[in-house]
Design a protein around this motif. Structure first.
Motif, mmCIF file in Angstrom:
data_model
loop_
_atom_site.group_PDB
_atom_site.id
_atom_site.type_symbol
_atom_site.label_atom_id
_atom_site.label_comp_id
_atom_site.label_asym_id
_atom_site.label_seq_id
_atom_site.Cartn_x
_atom_site.Cartn_y
_atom_site.Cartn_z
ATOM 1 N N LYS A 80 -70.685 17.065 25.472
ATOM 2 C CA LYS A 80 -72.096 17.047 25.095
ATOM 3 C C LYS A 80 -72.282 17.455 23.637
ATOM 4 O O LYS A 80 -73.109 16.879 22.938
ATOM 5 N N GLU B 284 -76.736 8.536 36.407
ATOM 6 C CA GLU B 284 -75.607 9.431 36.674
ATOM 7 C C GLU B 284 -74.903 9.072 37.976
ATOM 8 O O GLU B 284 -73.676 9.128 38.061
ATOM 9 N N GLU C 31 -77.927 18.728 35.851
ATOM 10 C CA GLU C 31 -78.905 19.091 34.819
ATOM 11 C C GLU C 31 -80.185 18.283 34.946
ATOM 12 O O GLU C 31 -81.258 18.750 34.562
ATOM 13 N N ASN C 32 -80.090 17.069 35.483
ATOM 14 C CA ASN C 32 -81.260 16.215 35.676
ATOM 15 C C ASN C 32 -81.933 16.437 37.027
ATOM 16 O O ASN C 32 -82.844 15.700 37.392
ATOM 17 N N HIS D 267 -70.317 13.583 34.415
ATOM 18 C CA HIS D 267 -71.547 12.996 34.944
ATOM 19 C C HIS D 267 -72.083 13.752 36.155
ATOM 20 O O HIS D 267 -73.304 13.745 36.389
ATOM 21 N N SER E 293 -71.992 17.009 36.194
ATOM 22 C CA SER E 293 -72.674 18.071 35.451
ATOM 23 C C SER E 293 -74.023 17.575 34.928
ATOM 24 O O SER E 293 -75.047 18.261 35.050
ATOM 25 N N GLU E 294 -74.042 16.374 34.359
ATOM 26 C CA GLU E 294 -75.286 15.824 33.836
ATOM 27 C C GLU E 294 -76.277 15.507 34.961
ATOM 28 O O GLU E 294 -77.485 15.678 34.793
#
Length: 158
Positions: free
Chosen positions: A151, A37, A62-63, A56, A58-59
């Protein structure tokens, strides 16, 4: 969603294939999701792609990525919060994303070799190419889609 055209309506087979290939290659690269990311965000920042920066970031959250590291990414050389491996990946990302500026990439490659195996180097360069392709599609067609909608589309394509 804002866009000049509906990409999936205009060329459904091609866009679905591009999306599927992107997902498959991302999975095959099998990098730490945070590293992936960060690379995608940095390339998207350089390419001026708001859509991909938003997605990315946002991702990355989330990670488990911190807001601080996302915010400092544009100044990664000066920020002490990145590992040597992340710095090598970010330097390589910048060198390849800015090829047209005629920058020397030999030092970036030396840092990359110190942190990544040859297989990982290939996976990283493919990842950089994929995100740069998405950046050009999104910027070229004025694409901006909410991260949740992207997503959902990805999940249906897989």
């Amino acid at each position: 969603m804002t866009t000049k055209i509906d990409l999936f309506a205009a060329a459904p087979s091609l866009m679905k294939s591009w999306q599927r290939t992107s997902i498959e290659l991302d999975v095959a690269a099998n990098f730490d999701p945070i590293l992936s990311e960060l690379v995608k965000i940095r390339a998207s920042q350089i390419n001026g792609c708001a859509n991909c920066i938003n997605l990315h970031a946002s991702e990355a959250r989330e990670n488990g990525e911190s807001e601080q590291r996302i915010y400092l990414l544009q100044a990664w050389r000066e920020a002490p919060c990145y590992t040597d491996r992340e710095r090598a990946a970010l330097g390589w990302t910048e060198a390849l994303t800015r090829l047209s500026e005629g920058r020397e990439h030999a030092s970036a490659y030396e840092a990359l070799k110190a942190e990544f195996t040859e297989e990982e180097q290939v996976k990283l360069i493919v990842m950089i190419n994929i995100i740069s392709g998405w950046n050009r599609i999104a910027v070229g067609f004025g694409l901006y889609v909410d991260a949740a909608a992207i997503k959902a589309t990805r999940a249906s394509a897989a």
